[in-house]
Design a protein around this motif. Structure first.
Motif, PDB file in Angstrom:
ATOM      1  N   ASP A  60      -9.489 -11.840  35.979  1.00 39.11           N
ATOM      2  CA  ASP A  60      -8.219 -12.463  35.633  1.00 39.11           C
ATOM      3  C   ASP A  60      -8.668 -14.003  34.956  1.00 39.11           C
ATOM      4  O   ASP A  60      -8.220 -14.310  33.816  1.00 39.11           O
ATOM      5  CB  ASP A  60      -7.142 -12.745  36.608  1.00 39.11           C
ATOM      6  CG  ASP A  60      -6.564 -11.456  37.045  1.00 39.11           C
ATOM      7  OD1 ASP A  60      -6.272 -10.603  36.171  1.00 39.11           O
ATOM      8  OD2 ASP A  60      -6.200 -11.560  38.327  1.00 39.11           O
ATOM      9  N   ARG A  61      -9.668 -14.737  35.367  1.00 35.80           N
ATOM     10  CA  ARG A  61      -9.882 -15.974  34.853  1.00 35.80           C
ATOM     11  C   ARG A  61     -10.651 -15.665  33.711  1.00 35.80           C
ATOM     12  O   ARG A  61     -10.331 -16.445  32.576  1.00 35.80           O
ATOM     13  CB  ARG A  61     -11.100 -16.849  35.781  1.00 35.80           C
ATOM     14  CG  ARG A  61     -10.225 -17.450  36.982  1.00 35.80           C
ATOM     15  CD  ARG A  61     -11.119 -18.438  37.618  1.00 35.80           C
ATOM     16  NE  ARG A  61     -12.437 -17.805  38.189  1.00 35.80           N
ATOM     17  CZ  ARG A  61     -12.490 -17.363  39.339  1.00 35.80           C
ATOM     18  NH1 ARG A  61     -11.231 -17.208  39.995  1.00 35.80           N
ATOM     19  NH2 ARG A  61     -13.649 -16.758  39.695  1.00 35.80           N
ATOM     20  N   ALA A  62     -11.465 -14.882  33.305  1.00 35.36           N
ATOM     21  CA  ALA A  62     -12.156 -14.310  32.060  1.00 35.36           C
ATOM     22  C   ALA A  62     -11.092 -13.935  31.084  1.00 35.36           C
ATOM     23  O   ALA A  62     -11.213 -14.389  29.996  1.00 35.36           O
ATOM     24  CB  ALA A  62     -13.143 -12.750  32.447  1.00 35.36           C
ATOM     25  N   ALA A  63     -10.017 -13.526  31.375  1.00 37.46           N
ATOM     26  CA  ALA A  63      -8.828 -13.020  30.370  1.00 37.46           C
ATOM     27  C   ALA A  63      -8.125 -14.320  30.113  1.00 37.46           C
ATOM     28  O   ALA A  63      -8.007 -14.485  28.701  1.00 37.46           O
ATOM     29  CB  ALA A  63      -7.939 -11.921  30.986  1.00 37.46           C
ATOM     30  N   ALA A  64      -8.056 -15.002  30.829  1.00 37.48           N
ATOM     31  CA  ALA A  64      -7.314 -16.357  30.673  1.00 37.48           C
ATOM     32  C   ALA A  64      -8.171 -17.214  29.663  1.00 37.48           C
ATOM     33  O   ALA A  64      -7.587 -18.035  28.967  1.00 37.48           O
ATOM     34  CB  ALA A  64      -6.889 -17.032  31.927  1.00 37.48           C
ATOM     35  N   ASP A  65      -9.369 -17.049  29.614  1.00 30.55           N
ATOM     36  CA  ASP A  65     -10.140 -18.026  28.818  1.00 30.55           C
ATOM     37  C   ASP A  65     -10.610 -17.174  27.716  1.00 30.55           C
ATOM     38  O   ASP A  65     -11.345 -17.786  26.779  1.00 30.55           O
ATOM     39  CB  ASP A  65     -11.504 -18.207  29.768  1.00 30.55           C
ATOM     40  CG  ASP A  65     -11.383 -18.990  30.831  1.00 30.55           C
ATOM     41  OD1 ASP A  65     -10.339 -19.635  31.116  1.00 30.55           O
ATOM     42  OD2 ASP A  65     -12.456 -18.989  31.840  1.00 30.55           O
ATOM     43  N   GLY A  66     -10.095 -16.042  27.373  1.00 27.10           N
ATOM     44  CA  GLY A  66     -10.067 -15.512  26.145  1.00 27.10           C
ATOM     45  C   GLY A  66     -11.407 -14.742  25.912  1.00 27.10           C
ATOM     46  O   GLY A  66     -12.160 -14.482  24.857  1.00 27.10           O
ATOM     47  N   LYS A  67     -12.395 -14.632  26.983  1.00 25.82           N
ATOM     48  CA  LYS A  67     -13.597 -13.944  26.888  1.00 25.82           C
ATOM     49  C   LYS A  67     -13.439 -12.216  26.635  1.00 25.82           C
ATOM     50  O   LYS A  67     -12.333 -11.823  26.837  1.00 25.82           O
ATOM     51  CB  LYS A  67     -14.352 -13.893  28.459  1.00 25.82           C
ATOM     52  CG  LYS A  67     -14.707 -15.363  28.603  1.00 25.82           C
ATOM     53  CD  LYS A  67     -15.524 -15.618  30.002  1.00 25.82           C
ATOM     54  CE  LYS A  67     -16.061 -16.874  30.234  1.00 25.82           C
ATOM     55  NZ  LYS A  67     -16.604 -16.962  31.570  1.00 25.82           N
ATOM     56  N   ALA A  68     -14.405 -11.642  26.166  1.00 28.57           N
ATOM     57  CA  ALA A  68     -14.433 -10.369  25.840  1.00 28.57           C
ATOM     58  C   ALA A  68     -14.051  -9.350  27.051  1.00 28.57           C
ATOM     59  O   ALA A  68     -14.869  -9.732  28.123  1.00 28.57           O
ATOM     60  CB  ALA A  68     -15.616  -9.922  25.111  1.00 28.57           C
TER      61      ALA A  68
END
Length: 469
Positions: A60-68
């Motif tokens: 979820d943090r990766a999604a929030a940070d705009g990561k692939a």
């Protein structure tokens, strides 16, 4: 919206990648389902609640940070206890190995994680992963959620029972003689055995040499509730890794054969008989569905089908038994000791020269089959000639073991030639699922999955199911 645990992998990934639901929500739902139904079937023998929730939060943090985000972002999966997973025991259903903790992931599991999948638990297998019944002294018996008197299959019985009961959308399995396809058949799932060399695997905890039969025939594959999930899981698992020298870099889809694609329907391979009426009916029904979908289905048998069926035992039985006997004698439970003893009764030791002759015959037979598959790109036949076996049938006597081996003839033929195949359900008879198997030429998993999808459109999706009392 359906309960999140009940959604297939493709639906979950669509929701999480679009951030309509969080990965934590998905994993909380999946773990709640695990807690609710696993006590009734004993499929997951090491739940991973804390690790899975931590992975969900990281996703979820990766999604929030705009990561692939990977194609399996937030999808709950299970892994089998015979594959290395960092921080977990690679116990292979054996008490003596319960503290064999892996330091790093097997490439198959690493590929699933890189694609965004989240492991929620480890699934059961028979001791040494070498029975069609998932039972061992370390973890106990895994029950089929459809019917507790029938095997969940083996050796990926824990993966199949979990996936069928809604514990994870994808179950990781492996197959040297049917260990993905048979559990899928027993539990009403899609089970894909890829071509030899497609999916990289390596256990870093293994210290001995890999037996020749394993080098030639053992592969990794997914068990799923829907065909589209099998495609997603297969693509994720097939990413290359230098730790497996067998891995080949071949496109996952090949050129489309000329239409209509011809399918060879084989109800009774080599005329060996003892095909359950329900199984014959399933094959013929699947043939009609495929005909309706635009395929040309013909009753035709690939060349020397009987020789190919017998090739597995000629290539592998002495090699497998020789590799297993010392370890089973020292570490095995009563079940594997008895089952292995009956295998030896049914398949007496042969001269080493026989294995070399079998390898030479394999080259000839593979050539004949490839020529046949050039004309008829798919073979439709049974996964097993019998309905799912009653629990414990392989520890009765040698005669019963011989009958079981006969029923599994097509499961043995496929790995002997290194071909891909998929087991797909066609329905159920009472509380017992039934299905068929589709076989294609090397690296044509896409053709297997296309035809399986045509069957699925008519048969429907049979799982998840609630375990029987």
């Amino acid at each position: 919206m359906s309960e999140l645990w009940a959604l297939d992998a493709a639906a979950v990934a669509d929701l999480t990648r679009s951030r309509k639901v969080s990965c934590r929500e998905v994993i909380v739902s999946a773990l709640a389902r695990l807690d609710a139904v696993n006590p009734a079937i004993n499929a997951v023998v090491r739940p991973l609640h804390e690790e899975a929730l931590a992975a969900a939060d990281a996703a979820d943090r990766a999604a929030a940070d705009g990561k692939a985000l990977g194609p399996l972002h937030g999808v709950p999966v299970t892994t089998k206890v015979n594959l290395d997973q960092a921080g977990c025991a690679t116990d292979n259903g054996v008490t003596a190995f319960k503290d064999l903790i892996a330091a790093q992931d097997n490439p198959t599991i690493a590929n699933l994680r890189r694609a965004g999948a989240i492991v929620i638990g480890r699934t059961n297998t028979p001791a040494f992963s070498m029975r069609w019944f998932t039972d061992n002294a370390l973890h106990g018996l895994t029950l089929n959620p459809w019917d507790r008197t029938r095997t969940a299959g083996g050796s990926s019985g824990g993966a199949a029972a979990a996936t069928a009961a809604g514990i994870g959308a994808i179950g990781q399995g492996n197959d040297i003689a049917g260990s993905v396809r048979y559990p899928a058949y027993c539990c009403g799932l899609v089970g894909l055995r890829p071509t030899y060399g497609r999916i990289p695997a390596h256990n870093f905890t293994a210290t001995g040499k890999r037996p020749i039969s394993s080098q030639l025939m053992a592969v990794q594959g997914p068990l799923t509730r829907r065909v589209r999930d099998a495609r997603l899981a297969f693509a994720a698992m097939a990413a290359g890794d230098g730790n497996d020298p067998r891995w080949v870099d071949v496109p996952l889809e090949g050129p489309r054969p000329a239409a209509p694609i011809r399918i060879a329907m084989v109800v009774d391979p080599d005329g060996r008989g003892d095909i359950a009426p329900e199984v014959e009916a399933a094959i013929r029904q699947a043939g009609r569905w495929l005909q309706d979908a635009g395929y040309r289905v013909e009753e035709a048998e690939p060349p020397a089908f009987g020789e190919v069926i017998d090739l597995w035992a000629r290539l592998a039985m002495d090699d497998v038994i020789a590799a297993l006997e010392p370890a089973v004698a020292q570490y095995g439970d009563d079940g594997i000791k008895t089952a292995l003893g009956y295998w030896r009764d049914v398949f007496p030791a042969a001269e080493p020269r026989g294995i070399l002759e079998a390898l030479a015959d394999r080259d000839r037979l593979l050539r004949l089959w490839q020529l046949f598959l050039d004309e008829r790109p798919l073979v439709l036949t049974h996964t097993s000639a019998a309905l799912p076996f009653e629990v414990g049938q392989d520890v009765i006597d040698a005669a019963t073991t011989a009958r079981l081996m006969k029923a599994q003839s097509t499961q043995l033929a496929v790995p002997a030639l290194g071909l891909p195949a998929v087991s797909v359900p066609t329905g159920a008879t009472g509380r017992v699922p039934v299905g068929v198997q589709l076989i294609a030429g090397r690296y044509r998993e896409d053709l297997c999955l296309d035809a399986a999808e045509a069957i699925e459109r008519r048969a429907g999706v049979l799982t998840p199911v609630d375990p029987t009392a």
